[in-house]
Scaffold this active site. Structure first.
Site, PDB file in Angstrom:
ATOM      1  N   ASP A   1       1.800   6.609   5.296  1.00 48.07           N
ATOM      2  CA  ASP A   1       0.794   5.622   4.888  1.00 48.07           C
ATOM      3  C   ASP A   1       1.228   4.881   3.614  1.00 48.07           C
ATOM      4  O   ASP A   1       0.463   4.108   3.047  1.00 48.07           O
ATOM      5  CB  ASP A   1      -0.548   6.330   4.689  1.00 48.07           C
ATOM      6  CG  ASP A   1      -1.735   5.402   4.893  1.00 48.07           C
ATOM      7  OD1 ASP A   1      -1.567   4.345   5.538  1.00 48.07           O
ATOM      8  OD2 ASP A   1      -2.824   5.740   4.399  1.00 48.07           O
TER       9      ASP A   1
ATOM     10  N   ASP B   1     -12.059   7.019   3.695  1.00 49.73           N
ATOM     11  CA  ASP B   1     -10.826   6.844   4.469  1.00 49.73           C
ATOM     12  C   ASP B   1     -10.388   5.375   4.518  1.00 49.73           C
ATOM     13  O   ASP B   1      -9.296   5.072   4.976  1.00 49.73           O
ATOM     14  CB  ASP B   1     -11.038   7.386   5.889  1.00 49.73           C
ATOM     15  CG  ASP B   1      -9.735   7.616   6.632  1.00 49.73           C
ATOM     16  OD1 ASP B   1      -8.670   7.576   5.979  1.00 49.73           O
ATOM     17  OD2 ASP B   1      -9.791   7.830   7.852  1.00 49.73           O
TER      18      ASP B   1
ATOM     19  N   GLU C   1      -9.228   3.631   2.188  1.00 52.53           N
ATOM     20  CA  GLU C   1      -8.743   3.722   0.811  1.00 52.53           C
ATOM     21  C   GLU C   1      -7.659   2.699   0.489  1.00 52.53           C
ATOM     22  O   GLU C   1      -7.494   2.309  -0.662  1.00 52.53           O
ATOM     23  CB  GLU C   1      -8.213   5.142   0.547  1.00 52.53           C
ATOM     24  CG  GLU C   1      -6.766   5.409   0.978  1.00 52.53           C
ATOM     25  CD  GLU C   1      -6.521   5.282   2.477  1.00 52.53           C
ATOM     26  OE1 GLU C   1      -7.495   5.380   3.243  1.00 52.53           O
ATOM     27  OE2 GLU C   1      -5.362   5.063   2.878  1.00 52.53           O
TER      28      GLU C   1
ATOM     29  N   ASP D   1      -2.559  10.347   3.379  1.00 55.27           N
ATOM     30  CA  ASP D   1      -3.946   9.928   3.594  1.00 55.27           C
ATOM     31  C   ASP D   1      -4.683  10.944   4.458  1.00 55.27           C
ATOM     32  O   ASP D   1      -4.612  10.906   5.686  1.00 55.27           O
ATOM     33  CB  ASP D   1      -3.968   8.544   4.267  1.00 55.27           C
ATOM     34  CG  ASP D   1      -5.397   8.034   4.493  1.00 55.27           C
ATOM     35  OD1 ASP D   1      -6.333   8.625   3.929  1.00 55.27           O
ATOM     36  OD2 ASP D   1      -5.534   7.049   5.244  1.00 55.27           O
TER      37      ASP D   1
ATOM     38  N   LYS E   1       0.860  -1.192   0.000  1.00 56.83           N
ATOM     39  CA  LYS E   1       0.000   0.000   0.000  1.00 56.83           C
ATOM     40  C   LYS E   1       0.888   1.231   0.000  1.00 56.83           C
ATOM     41  O   LYS E   1       1.689   1.433   0.918  1.00 56.83           O
ATOM     42  CB  LYS E   1      -0.899   0.006   1.239  1.00 56.83           C
ATOM     43  CG  LYS E   1      -1.625   1.345   1.477  1.00 56.83           C
ATOM     44  CD  LYS E   1      -2.518   1.316   2.711  1.00 56.83           C
ATOM     45  CE  LYS E   1      -3.062   2.714   3.033  1.00 56.83           C
ATOM     46  NZ  LYS E   1      -3.926   2.735   4.246  1.00 56.83           N
TER      47      LYS E   1
ATOM     48  N   ARG F   1      -7.370  -0.458   1.115  1.00 57.73           N
ATOM     49  CA  ARG F   1      -7.882  -1.736   0.588  1.00 57.73           C
ATOM     50  C   ARG F   1      -8.341  -1.579  -0.868  1.00 57.73           C
ATOM     51  O   ARG F   1      -8.278  -2.529  -1.642  1.00 57.73           O
ATOM     52  CB  ARG F   1      -9.014  -2.249   1.491  1.00 57.73           C
ATOM     53  CG  ARG F   1     -10.202  -1.341   1.584  1.00 57.73           C
ATOM     54  CD  ARG F   1     -11.085  -1.622   2.796  1.00 57.73           C
ATOM     55  NE  ARG F   1     -10.502  -1.136   4.047  1.00 57.73           N
ATOM     56  CZ  ARG F   1     -11.055  -1.280   5.241  1.00 57.73           C
ATOM     57  NH1 ARG F   1     -12.204  -1.926   5.363  1.00 57.73           N
ATOM     58  NH2 ARG F   1     -10.473  -0.795   6.317  1.00 57.73           N
TER      59      ARG F   1
ATOM     60  N   LYS G   1     -10.066  12.971   7.982  1.00 53.83           N
ATOM     61  CA  LYS G   1      -9.552  12.646   9.312  1.00 53.83           C
ATOM     62  C   LYS G   1      -9.499  13.896  10.176  1.00 53.83           C
ATOM     63  O   LYS G   1      -9.371  14.999   9.658  1.00 53.83           O
ATOM     64  CB  LYS G   1      -8.118  12.088   9.184  1.00 53.83           C
ATOM     65  CG  LYS G   1      -8.019  10.706   8.603  1.00 53.83           C
ATOM     66  CD  LYS G   1      -6.558  10.266   8.526  1.00 53.83           C
ATOM     67  CE  LYS G   1      -6.428   8.868   7.946  1.00 53.83           C
ATOM     68  NZ  LYS G   1      -7.041   7.802   8.744  1.00 53.83           N
TER      69      LYS G   1
HETATM   70  N1  BES Z   1      -4.005   4.713   6.848  1.00 56.16           N
HETATM   71  C1  BES Z   1      -5.120   4.454   7.682  1.00 56.16           C
HETATM   72  C2  BES Z   1      -4.802   3.476   8.821  1.00 56.16           C
HETATM   73  C3  BES Z   1      -3.901   4.029   9.888  1.00 56.16           C
HETATM   74  C4  BES Z   1      -4.433   4.736  10.937  1.00 56.16           C
HETATM   75  C5  BES Z   1      -2.559   3.786   9.847  1.00 56.16           C
HETATM   76  C6  BES Z   1      -3.599   5.214  11.936  1.00 56.16           C
HETATM   77  C7  BES Z   1      -1.727   4.264  10.843  1.00 56.16           C
HETATM   78  C8  BES Z   1      -2.243   4.975  11.887  1.00 56.16           C
HETATM   79  C9  BES Z   1      -6.250   3.843   6.847  1.00 56.16           C
HETATM   80  O1  BES Z   1      -6.331   4.276   5.539  1.00 56.16           O
HETATM   81  C10 BES Z   1      -7.508   4.247   7.512  1.00 56.16           C
HETATM   82  O2  BES Z   1      -7.812   5.404   7.512  1.00 56.16           O
HETATM   83  N2  BES Z   1      -8.229   3.277   8.065  1.00 56.16           N
HETATM   84  C11 BES Z   1      -9.433   3.542   8.748  1.00 56.16           C
HETATM   85  C12 BES Z   1     -10.451   2.507   8.328  1.00 56.16           C
HETATM   86  C13 BES Z   1     -11.853   2.825   8.728  1.00 56.16           C
HETATM   87  C14 BES Z   1     -12.355   4.017   7.948  1.00 56.16           C
HETATM   88  C15 BES Z   1     -12.716   1.635   8.455  1.00 56.16           C
HETATM   89  C16 BES Z   1      -9.157   3.464  10.239  1.00 56.16           C
HETATM   90  O3  BES Z   1      -8.324   2.655  10.660  1.00 56.16           O
HETATM   91  O4  BES Z   1      -9.741   4.248  10.980  1.00 56.16           O
HETATM   92 ZN    ZN Z   2      -4.588   4.906   4.715  1.00 51.83          ZN
HETATM   93 MN    MN Z   3      -7.449   6.048   5.346  1.00 49.37          MN
END
Ligand code: BES
Ligand code: ZN
Ligand code: MN
Length: 500
Positions: A283, A342, A344, A265, A260, A346, A272
């Site tokens: 990210d 968010d 994204e 992000d 990824k 996947r 966020k």
């Molecule tokens: N890049 C983030 C995951 C992340 C969060 C990595 C904090 C490192 C630190 C990912 O793209 C994301 O935003 N995931 C969301 C998923 C949710 C919207 C289902 C998350 O983890 O909140």
């Molecule tokens: Zn992300």
């Molecule tokens: Mn995200």
């Protein structure tokens, strides 16, 4: 840092000796004790230094030696001292002497190392020092002299065949450094196009074959999931593939690694919160690990066929950004309702994985992604989450993690149609891109599993908690760890490489 393995101890401002716990002293310690007229032994007794793991004792201006500093490091019990313990010792040398001495000589002669050859121990000590010494000072224009690293040369003496043991580790360190650099650089410097160029500069001289898809090509291929994420950014996306074939057989079945690479992000329209958003420059840690691992494998001429693919996008909210509720069609043909922009990573991986599997027909595919905050809630920063339906692959990845210190812990994964998998059912499309709040890392893995081709052994590593550390560790400073490079390298060495 220049690293070499001379037979005799060179003159250097600092000398380092390693002492086993509670054991008989080593010939190296005895020789130095004699040279100091017994002062070393006296200091050891005064400090009650018995060689516990991690213990240090420093003598300044030791009598009878032409070194200004003498540093003793405790090994702990020799029967417990594996490669990782020697890496920690190397890291400790840099912590204690990194800003104090320009050159360090280590004398390992006569050290008992029942777990590995002394030459290998010396090589891992050097690797630990090299990894711990890495820094990114490009944007510091006012660093004080006393904070500036001075250690430029490390000599490890007294161990036979250390140089040949070190050569492949040196190659792996080069890969780790590329990964750390990519992860550390801010998102105004590293974005999809510049990521490709940085990697190209490191990869091309090593003979890696490079393929880059731009957005026009991705559109023609129908990569609606990846392009949907990219459409809110002025930075165009890229799909980068790196190929290494060290088998001599152009038909060899490759192992595939997919990363990824979200170079920033924001969350997109599902934006966020401001606090901590700067972390989202890393990210792209999965893609950086894949790129670093490919560089490592090529640099040490690994006898395996391996393909690394990086899905590179920036997730931004602008007038062109995708909306919650949008339905996109993936490269595989499956449709996805984007409930949360968010989630994204996947979406990017779904297209990168499906395309790479079709193109290279691998038998094994491992993806690495900073995929969910939920994995940090589950595992903190010590283990990456491992998701796979294949027990043998889980065992191989766990073993590679334990051997390199890049540890993974297996998490649950449901079969297609299982309760976890059903959490992704959509009222309008083949699936949603998110489930409910609970089991967030598992539903993310369930989503990815829907893009794995029949017959491919697949594992997903959620590395959100391990690519960046706010505290230094034994072989890394604060910040980027380079997590994944050594894990992939070891996994390839142990499962794919044919004997010489
Ligand atoms: N890049 C983030 C995951 C992340 C969060 C990595 C904090 C490192 C630190 C990912 O793209 C994301 O935003 N995931 C969301 C998923 C949710 C919207 C289902 C998350 O983890 O909140
Ligand atoms: Zn992300
Ligand atoms: Mn995200």
């Amino acid at each position: 840092m220049k690293i070499h393995f001379p037979e005799a101890i060179p003159s250097a401002p600092a000398l380092v000796l390693v002492t086993p716990q509670d054991g008989p002293t080593t010939p190296a310690v005895e020789a130095v004790d004699r040279a100091t007229g017994g002062q070393l032994g006296r200091a050891l007794r005064a400090a009650e230094f018995v060689g516990r793991k991690g213990a240090t004792l420093e003598l300044l201006a030791p009598p009878g030696l032409d070194h200004d500093r003498l540093l003793l490091l405790g090994l702990g019990p020799p029967q417990e001292a594996d490669a990782l313990v020697f890496e920690e010792l190397g890291g400790r040398i840099v912590e204690v002497l990194g800003t104090r001495a320009a050159a360090v000589a280590v004398d390992l002669s006569g050290l008992p190392t029942p777990r590995l050859a002394l030459g290998a121990a010396a090589a891992h000590l050097a690797l630990g020092a090299l990894l711990r010494a890495w820094r990114h000072d490009r944007y510091r224009t006012t660093l004080k002299d006393e904070d500036r690293p001075r250690l430029a040369e490390l000599a490890v003496a007294g161990a036979a065949r250390a140089a040949e043991a070190f050569a492949p580790l040196d190659a792996v360190a080069r890969g780790v450094f590329l990964t750390r650099e990519l992860v550390t650089e801010p998102a105004n410097v590293i974005f999809p196009e510049s990521f490709v160029e940085r990697v190209r500069a490191a990869a091309e001289p090593l003979g890696l074959e490079i393929t880059v898809l731009d957005e026009v090509e991705m559109k023609a291929l129908g990569m609606g999931c990846l392009l949907g994420v990219a459409q809110g950014s002025v930075r165009p996306p890229r799909l980068l593939a790196l190929e290494w074939n060290g088998t001599g057989d152009s038909q060899a079945t490759p192992a595939l690694f997919v990363g990824k690479g979200v170079t920033f992000d924001t969350g997109g329209i599902s934006i966020k919160p401001a606090s901590g958003m700067e972390d989202m420059k890393w990210d792209m840690g999965g893609a950086a690990a894949v790129a670093g691992a490919m560089v490592a494998l090529a640099a040490r001429r690994a006898r395996a066929r391996v393909v690394g693919v990086c899905g590179l996008v920036e997730n931004m909210p602008d007038g062109g950004a995708q909306r919650p509720g949008d339905v996109v069609t993936s490269f595989s043909g499956k449709t996805v309702e984007v409930i949360n922009t968010d989630a994204e990573g996947r979406l990017v991986l779904a297209d990168a994985m499906a395309w790479a599997q079709q193109r290279w027909q691998p038998d094994v595919m491992v993806d690495l992604a900073t995929l969910t905050g939920a994995i940090i809630v589950s595992l903190g920063h010590e283990y990456a989450g491992l998701f796979t339906p294949h027990d043998d692959l889980a065992a191989q990845l766990s073993a590679a993690g334990d051997a390199t210190g890049e540890r993974v812990w297996r998490q649950p994964l449901g079969k297609p149609g299982s309760p976890y998998d059903k959490l992704l059912e959509s009222a309008i499309a083949d699936m949603k891109n998110v489930g409910p709040r609970e089991a967030g890392s598992i539903t993310a893995a369930q989503f990815l599993q829907r893009f794995v081709a029949d017959g491919v052994q697949w594992a997903h590593l959620d590395i959100a908690g391990t690519v960046w550390k706010t505290k230094p560790g034994p072989t890394h400073g604060k910040g980027a760890t380079g997590f994944g490079v050594r894990l992939i390298d070891r996994f390839v060495a142990q499962t794919r490489e044919t004997a010489a």
